[in-house]
Write a protein that holds these residues in place. Structure first.
Motif, PDB file in Angstrom:
ATOM      1  N   SER A 158      -1.212  -8.592   1.845  1.00 30.95           N
ATOM      2  CA  SER A 158      -1.921  -7.314   1.760  1.00 30.95           C
ATOM      3  C   SER A 158      -2.356  -6.818   3.131  1.00 30.95           C
ATOM      4  O   SER A 158      -2.222  -5.625   3.455  1.00 30.95           O
ATOM      5  N   GLN A 211      -2.940   0.474  -4.279  1.00 30.97           N
ATOM      6  CA  GLN A 211      -2.678  -0.800  -3.607  1.00 30.97           C
ATOM      7  C   GLN A 211      -2.189  -1.816  -4.631  1.00 30.97           C
ATOM      8  O   GLN A 211      -2.541  -1.742  -5.813  1.00 30.97           O
ATOM      9  N   LEU A 262      -0.993  -3.438   5.116  1.00 27.70           N
ATOM     10  CA  LEU A 262      -1.904  -2.403   5.616  1.00 27.70           C
ATOM     11  C   LEU A 262      -1.683  -2.160   7.108  1.00 27.70           C
ATOM     12  O   LEU A 262      -1.654  -1.008   7.564  1.00 27.70           O
ATOM     13  N   VAL A 273       0.868  -1.180   0.000  1.00 22.89           N
ATOM     14  CA  VAL A 273       0.000   0.000   0.000  1.00 22.89           C
ATOM     15  C   VAL A 273       0.902   1.225   0.000  1.00 22.89           C
ATOM     16  O   VAL A 273       2.110   1.127   0.212  1.00 22.89           O
TER      17      VAL A 273
END
Length: 235
Positions: free
Chosen positions: A191, A76, A195, A64
């Motif tokens: 992912s 992203q 984040l 990100v």
């Protein structure tokens, strides 16, 4: 032919379109004097087949962007890399990557070019960054013949530098999430971990500014000084 020519790594042969995209990648930029808020940061997390730096393989990339003092959800990146002929260990299953998901993943060369286009000339942040830097660098060299030279900063070092009152010796990402009482609803895939690392880094950027650390270069310098002090022998 030289007796030792067989020792030289063979550069991969890429399709013409992919080679052209690789050649158009911007040169990496040194950390500068812009403000921490103005800097575009790419926050990276990788999933691999294990923790062996020389034998294990890259399986997925999650990233990100922090820009203008916030996480930019319009920027992203997420890819699972195709990795056939691979025996999957328990750590892979923890990440939620089934054999069918990996078999149906993206071509590694294509995915890696796309990722470096996403990174551009931005510096990279990661939790335990030396591992991610090494594994990404290996994959780029193997699949693209590309040498990774982007600056990486380790959030696992930035956190104790800026928050010594936490009194953590070797804290993981989960410990820092708990210490700052962050609400993280998903973990242990690339992912989600990227984040979570980005959310932690936003707090640390605020702490850095409070401690008169105003630029990426200044942050890198303070980190280097802090690490030298920690490594110095005590008498």
């Amino acid at each position: 032919m030289s007796l030792f020519s067989w020792l030289r790594p063979v550069s991969p042969i890429l399709p013409g379109e992919l080679q052209q995209r690789l050649e158009r990648l911007p040169a990496m930029a040194e950390l500068g004097d812009c403000s921490l808020r103005e800097q575009r940061w790419v926050v990276l997390d990788l999933e691999t087949t294990g923790l062996n730096l020389n034998k294990d393989r890259l399986l997925s990339i999650g990233a990100v962007v922090i820009e203008d003092g916030a996480i930019d959800f319009s920027q992203q990146f997420e890819r699972t890399l195709q990795c056939s002929e691979l025996k999957l260990g328990p750590s892979v299953l923890i990440h939620g990557l089934s054999p069918s998901t990996i078999a149906a993943g993206s071509d590694p060369a294509q995915a890696l070019v796309e990722f470096m286009e996403f990174v551009g000339d931005s510096p990279v942040l990661a939790f335990h960054a030396p591992f991610d830097q090494h594994m990404l660098g290996r994959a780029l060299k193997e699949h693209l013949g590309y040498k990774l030279q982007h600056p990486f900063l380790d959030v696992a070092d930035i956190a104790p530098l800026l928050c010594p009152q936490a009194h953590f010796r070797e804290a993981g990402l989960d410990e820092w999430i708990d210490w700052f009482k962050l609400e993280v609803f998903e973990r242990h895939n690339a992912s989600a971990d990227a984040l979570a690392t980005a959310e932690l880094m936003l707090i640390l950027i605020s702490r850095a500014r409070q401690q008169q650390i105003h630029s990426p270069l200044n942050l890198q310098q303070r980190l280097s000084q802090w690490k030298r002090r920690r490594q110095a022998p005590s008498f």
